[in-house]
Scaffold this motif. Sequence first.
Motif, PDB file in Angstrom:
ATOM      1  N   ALA A  12       1.583   4.931   7.467  1.00  0.00           N
ATOM      2  CA  ALA A  12       2.572   4.810   6.398  1.00  0.00           C
ATOM      3  C   ALA A  12       3.952   4.561   7.009  1.00  0.00           C
ATOM      4  O   ALA A  12       4.354   5.231   7.958  1.00  0.00           O
ATOM      5  N   GLY A  13       4.644   3.577   6.462  1.00  0.00           N
ATOM      6  CA  GLY A  13       5.973   3.233   6.951  1.00  0.00           C
ATOM      7  C   GLY A  13       5.994   2.122   7.979  1.00  0.00           C
ATOM      8  O   GLY A  13       7.072   1.628   8.340  1.00  0.00           O
ATOM      9  N   ARG A  37      -1.724  -2.395   0.579  1.00  0.00           N
ATOM     10  CA  ARG A  37      -0.422  -1.981   1.114  1.00  0.00           C
ATOM     11  C   ARG A  37       0.107  -0.707   0.466  1.00  0.00           C
ATOM     12  O   ARG A  37       0.766   0.099   1.129  1.00  0.00           O
ATOM     13  N   ARG A  38      -0.164  -0.523  -0.818  1.00  0.00           N
ATOM     14  CA  ARG A  38       0.329   0.695  -1.455  1.00  0.00           C
ATOM     15  C   ARG A  38      -0.445   1.924  -0.951  1.00  0.00           C
ATOM     16  O   ARG A  38       0.140   2.977  -0.685  1.00  0.00           O
ATOM     17  N   ASP A  39      -1.762   1.794  -0.839  1.00  0.00           N
ATOM     18  CA  ASP A  39      -2.572   2.907  -0.320  1.00  0.00           C
ATOM     19  C   ASP A  39      -2.192   3.252   1.117  1.00  0.00           C
ATOM     20  O   ASP A  39      -2.142   4.425   1.494  1.00  0.00           O
ATOM     21  N   GLY A  41       0.723   2.395   2.587  1.00  0.00           N
ATOM     22  CA  GLY A  41       2.147   2.675   2.715  1.00  0.00           C
ATOM     23  C   GLY A  41       2.861   1.784   3.714  1.00  0.00           C
ATOM     24  O   GLY A  41       3.861   2.194   4.311  1.00  0.00           O
TER      25      GLY A  41
END
Length: 535
Positions: A12-13, A37-39, A41
């Motif tokens: 994430a990030g 991409r949302r899962d 991050g």
Amino acid sequence: MALIRRQELLRAGDRVGVAVSGGIDSVALLRLLLELRRDLGIVPSIVHFNHRLRGTESDSDEEFVAGLAREYDLEFFSGSEDVAACVAEERISVETAARELRYGFFRHLLGAEGDAENSSGAEAPVHSATRNRSAGSTAQGKPVLNTIVTGHTLDDQAETVLMRIIRGAGLRGLGAIHPRLLVENDDDEPCGEIVRPLLTIRHRDLEQYLKDIDQAWREDSTNTDERFTRNRVRKMIVPLLEKEFNPVVVGNLAELAEIARGEEDYWENEIAGWMGTTVQWSEPDWARSASERGLIQISVSGTQPAQSAPIDPDLESRIENAPWKVVNASMSRIWFLSEPLAVQRRLVKAIGEHAGITLEFKHVEEILRFAAEDRPSGKELSLPMGWKLMREPEQLHFVTPDLREPVLARDYEYEFPIPGRIAIVELGSSFEARRIPAGADAGYNPDNLFAAESLPGPLRVRNWRAGDRFWPAHTKSPKKIKELLQERHVALPERRVWPVIESENEIVWMRGFPVPAKFRAKAGQDAILIVESGS
């Protein structure tokens, strides 16, 4: 995307640059990451490198990828280099040049320069990236990315393992394509990663995925060009193995690579321990005197400086420019011989790599045989590049060449593939074998072209030995190489290391002579050109 989660390839990030060529694998990778991409991050962008190898076709690929960036509102980082010019200048294969330049661009985007996996030793290029959010807009400066993902698949992994087996490799080579590659900057500090999240997925499954979501892609015409080794492996060997031997051979080869990487990780940790404790490294006395030239010697009374021995500037230059580390290595012979064969081989290979000695399998085996002998005579073994191994009852010593005197000429022998390139330290030159496709030989001297089928490879370049014979073109029979060199009035020092090339135990090439008649290429045939050049 189980591989991503299992090995934590993306976090994430992460600011992720997706390397998109326009082909099936990379476009599928982009679409999959956009879905995830949302899962995950992550913050994705698109990276494209134009190799300029296919003219307008290459430019159309770049425009297609730029269109994807616009469609999905992603930052677009593009770069390009003239790969053909690099091939001509560096005298390396097209595949090698393209890869070095492409990975050099990736390293630039991650905040480093050069080629992340450059094993050739060539200086890597410095790139400037074009950064776009919309067509026509650019901004100079270093892009802010910490990860680049590439679309290598299960098929790529299997093909790489096969190519390594064909050319010859140990466990390190069989590890093939690694899921994660750490990138360091010029200060040896980590600055990013290159990861391959599709290594467990077949190419055909990605193609079907794109068809299912109605996503277009670009076809690279060079993927069908059988001049390239990988294409021949993909089109000829893999289908044969799947059809005639094992329908799941691709998966098995990829599993072999994963096993090899695990084994290699274990051995590398073991080697690090041995190199720090079991092996003692020391600078030779003659080299230490040169490196300490700046020290002032004080007399016992402390009143007058003693006169230090003059320093030979030529010796300093030789030490500084030596192609190996000017250092000796010693270890306990008793301990070494008590270890299993696998440990012995690994340790000898590691010493060679650390010291800069080129040790092939045959050299390692000769060292093991020599170390185990108990004969009182013959306590010294000659190694490549002028090194030697000294044997004592309780110690083994790897001794660097004494650079106070010019290194005496020694026998040398190296293997290299077709196509391929190798540097010969003993000669100060390099040899390259290039494939010349049928119809592209107009610019070459026919006296220098071999018929491709006459050299199955791999080739071996070595110095000639007593009794060697060569059959020069336009002569009725082979002649002794010693006589040929005498007829050419080659001086003795140069004569001693004069190079020849073998194919299947027959000398097919000799410096200064045209291709023998029976190996010469005919018009309309694929050919091979062997070139010697200064290193």
